[in-house]
Design a protein around this motif. Structure first.
Motif: not given
Length: 591
Positions: A177, A363, A384, A389-390, A393-394, A523, A526
């Motif tokens: 990320i 998600s 997320t 990946k989110w 990592n979160r 977050l 986006s």
């Protein structure tokens, strides 16, 4: 002038292409263009429309010659950029810990993996190279297990046969990320032409210890780790399972994982059991696509299977189908599987202390039902951005800041991860856990369909839908931007007659309630908008990141009366879902 505009970049690329096969391919195209053959200049223009963008999970594109295709020249320049960023960001660790490299069974995957290892070796960075095609979850696991500085998986996941890709993990064993994705992209832009990227011969790199195979115990350690994720060891392990890897690399390890969990009645679809990058029996190697599971369903009927499991070719996604009372098979959605696994882990998983804090994530375009379940059970839940990946990592951020134990994460596109063993989607551990849940319920005289009904009666019936609109060309992109801008600037007070109680703007990173309360979102920014409705429904609008599309997602919740057939509630939910989709599409001025 237009002729030169097409041919000049092609000639420059050809002069630096180190691969004789793509050299020959490009030479033929250039000669054909010079001879005036129809359509060839357009083909060249497409192949030189600009470099493949290094983004979401690295690179992905169609195989072939040219800067806009996946080929050895692109891989070498990409690896040069990765090496440069690694040395700048974590130099000593990169030189000592090295990079894990795996590859699937697609065309050119092994060649791309070996080129990656040779270019890293020339930069003084060692690599752990898989000796055979392997699943993506093994690479993600290996990065953490070996303490590597990064990981590379050569795969195009469930894309069509003509694709391949280059996925990158950081030293935390999760997909990259910011800032590392942009750092690598910048370094790639500064890379020299492909034939000037230093490469150490593979034999020499092995002799110097700069390329070594995966440790022999790696798979055994991984299988032991996912075995430790089991919730229960009882149930009817005589469950009959049909499995297909869809010509991917999952058959051996999935069967081994199932066997070690006590499932010995597992039949693989023979036509799809071995890796084959041509994917000869499917039009599209994605288990969500119509027809992809036909051979598995046919075998399941012959075997009388209780459960059908399918992975995509790199084994990070899992599809599940179950037998109905009439003997036919119904494929569950990713949302349904996510709810089944999440509910099972939270209600029957072992607690690790009375004051333990547990964590689940999904998600933002996945069903909100897991969040409702988590709230009822006192479990921390977050959403997320799309992309695993989110989630990974979160999860690690929350673990570090709160001490919570990560239990489960999922996305509606058939991606699931259980615990911290693999910090990415893992279709192997998910397959073992789904089989376990099915076995436990079978011993009780119930099926996964019965389990879904029971969950719906407890928490409400959730139904999800999606509409995508393709708007091509510059005008189309402008219209997509205008739709998002209008929705952002003038949030609707109601949709389809139902009041909007709050809206989330992920670009502004705020959640605003209908009474004007503004809360920050944690977050990353986006271009996504979410509307929460008074009746528990939810709508999401976002442009596609890879196609000229705008996508709308819809979720509705329907109460189920104690003595009511679930089908009645499903019918009401379907009507509401269609009405909501029609109302929102009309509001957005599309459809």
């Amino acid at each position: 002038m237009s002729h030169d505009f097409v041919l000049e970049p092609a000639e420059r690329w050809l002069a630096h292409d180190p691969d004789p096969e793509t050299q020959s391919e490009l030479r033929r195209l250039i000669d054909a263009a010079r001879a005036g053959e129809d359509g060839v200049r357009a083909e060249l223009a497409e192949r030189f429309a600009g470099p493949l963008e290094f983004g979401t999970a690295g690179l992905r594109g169609v195989l072939g010659a040219g800067e806009s295709r996946m080929n050895r020249a692109v891989i070498l320049r990409t690896t040069a950029g990765l090496a440069r960023h690694l040395l700048e960001a974590i130099g000593d660790k990169a030189r000592s810990a090295g990079v894990v490299i795996g590859y699937d069974g697609r065309r050119m995957s092994r060649e791309f993996a070996e080129d990656t290892a040779c270019a890293l070796a020339a930069a003084g960075i060692p690599s752990h190279l898989s000796p055979v095609p392997c699943p993506t979850p093994i690479v993600a696991f290996a990065v953490g297990h070996l303490g590597a500085a990064a990981g590379v998986m050569v795969t195009a996941s469930h894309n069509p046969p003509e694709y391949n890709g280059f996925k990158v993990y950081w030293d935390n064993a999760a997909q990259i990320i910011p800032p590392h994705d942009t750092g690598i992209a910048t370094a790639i832009d500064a890379s020299p032409p492909a034939d000037e990227v230093p490469r150490m011969p593979l034999d020499e790199a092995r002799r110097l210890g700069l390329v070594r195979d995966f440790p022999e115990e790696l798979e055994r350690t991984y299988l032991g780790a996912i075995r430790g994720l089991a919730v229960r060891s009882d149930g009817d392990r005589d469950l009959c399972i049909v499995y297909t890897p869809l010509h991917g690399v999952g058959d051996r390890l999935v069967r081994q994982a199932l066997g070690e969990a006590g499932f010995t009645r597992v039949a693989s679809v023979p036509e799809q059991a071995e890796p084959d990058g041509a994917f000869p029996t499917v039009a599209f190697p994605n288990p969500e696509e119509k027809g992809a599971m036909d051979l598995a369903f046919a075998l399941a009927k012959r075997e009388g299977a209780d459960l059908v499991l399918a992975n995509d070719p790199d084994v990070d996604r899992l599809a599940v189908a179950v037998r109905r009372p009439d003997g036919e098979y119904v494929q569950l959605t990713g949302n349904q599987v996510g709810v089944l696994l999440g509910h099972y882990l939270l209600t029957e998983g072992r607690a690790q202390g009375a004051d333990e804090r547990r964590l689940v994530l999904a998600s933002c375009v996945s069903t909100p039902m897991l969040g409702v379940i988590a709230s009822a059970l006192g479990v921390h839940y977050e959403e997320t951005l799309t992309g695993f990946k989110w989630i990974a990592n979160r999860a690690m951020d929350i673990e570090r800041s709160t001490g919570a134990r990560f239990v489960f994460g999922f996305e509606e596109a058939l991606g699931y991860t259980v615990g911290p063993v693999v910090r990415d989607k893992d279709g192997i551990s998910a397959a073992a856990l789904v089989a376990e849940l099915a076995a436990v319920r079978k011993a009780e005289g119930r099926t996964l369909l019965d389990e879904l009904q029971a969950i719906a009666r407890t928490y409400g019936l959730y139904m999800s839908g999606q509409r995508s609109y393709t708007l091509r060309g510059v005008d189309g992109l402008e219209k997509i931007a205008a739709i998002m801008d209008a929705l952002r600037k003038r949030p609707p007070a109601a949709i389809g007659g139902v009041p909007v109680v709050a809206w989330r703007d992920f670009e502004a990173r705020t959640r605003t309630t209908s009474d004007g309360l503004v809360e920050p979102l944690v977050l990353p920014p986006s271009n996504v908008l979410v509307y929460e409705l008074d009746d528990g429904s939810r709508l999401i609008a976002r442009p596609s990141g890879t196609e000229p599309k705008i996508k709308f997602y819809f979720d509705v919740r329907e109460e189920v009366a104690a003595d009511e057939p679930l089908g009645d509630a499903e019918a009401r939910a379907a009507v509401r879902l269609d009405a909501l989709a029609l109302a929102f599409s009309s509001l957005a001025g599309i459809g």
